[in-house]
Design an enzyme around this catalytic site. Structure first.
Site: not given
Ligand code: ADP
Length: 167
Positions: A24, A48, A97, A135
């Site tokens: 992130h 969620k 990703r 995460s």
């Molecule tokens: P959500 O539940 O809204 O998907 P996340 O916290 O899982 O929230 O992810 C928020 C954003 O960050 C999403 O667009 C996800 O694809 C992106 N993201 C999460 N991990 C990574 C990573 N390692 N590299 C790039 N983007 C990421």
């Protein structure tokens, strides 16, 4: 001529951040170089199942991003498009990703656009180094006693250890 997407060039990066990871943070760092200001929007979705509370997810994000001058962390319980409208912001950042991210993100981008036609979603490809970080994977590793020091900031790693110690 079509109206431009943004005047102020502020963008929102919404997510669960349950917890925030270096994946992130990499997206935030790179988009903060392109946009004047990035609002990291910690969201709450009643469907969620989060590991950390809304407050904890927000606090970890604030702590991890305190050194970025043009990044602000805000928590929001509601529709993303409502936040955009209320704050006159038209750009949303999301990270990609793997192919499976694309399917979900495309659907979300279309749904948001259907609700608020003036907005646009910008996608940043993950850096190679962080492409496998999520995460959920970080939580799984900590649960089994693994070290995630290179995946999350130190304060997040501490919170993760506390979470699984008490469970
Ligand atoms: P959500 O539940 O809204 O998907 P996340 O916290 O899982 O929230 O992810 C928020 C954003 O960050 C999403 O667009 C996800 O694809 C992106 N993201 C999460 N991990 C990574 C990573 N390692 N590299 C790039 N983007 C990421």
């Amino acid at each position: 001529m079509k109206k431009k997407v943004s005047d102020s060039m502020e963008a929102v990066y919404p997510g669960s951040f349950d917890p925030i990871t270096y994946g992130h943070i990499d997206i935030i760092e790179r988009s903060a170089e392109i946009f004047e200001k990035i609002i990291v929007l910690v969201t709450y979705n009643v469907r969620k199942n989060y590991s950390f509370s809304f407050k904890e997810r927000t606090e970890m994000a604030i702590d991890s991003l305190k050194d970025f001058k043009n990044v602000e962390v805000v928590s929001h319980d509601g529709l993303l498009v409502d936040f955009l409208k209320q704050n006159s912001i038209k750009v949303v950042i999301r990270g990609l990703r793997v192919i499976s991210d694309f399917e979900h993100e495309l659907q979300m981008a279309h749904a948001n656009k259907a609700l608020y036609n003036n907005m646009e979603t910008f996608f940043l490809m993950t850096d190679n180094e962080y492409s496998y970080i999520s995460s959920s994977m970080v939580k799984e590793i900590v649960q089994f006693g693994g070290d995630v020091a290179s995946w999350v900031p130190e304060e997040v790693a501490v919170k993760l250890k506390e979470l699984y110690k008490s469970n």
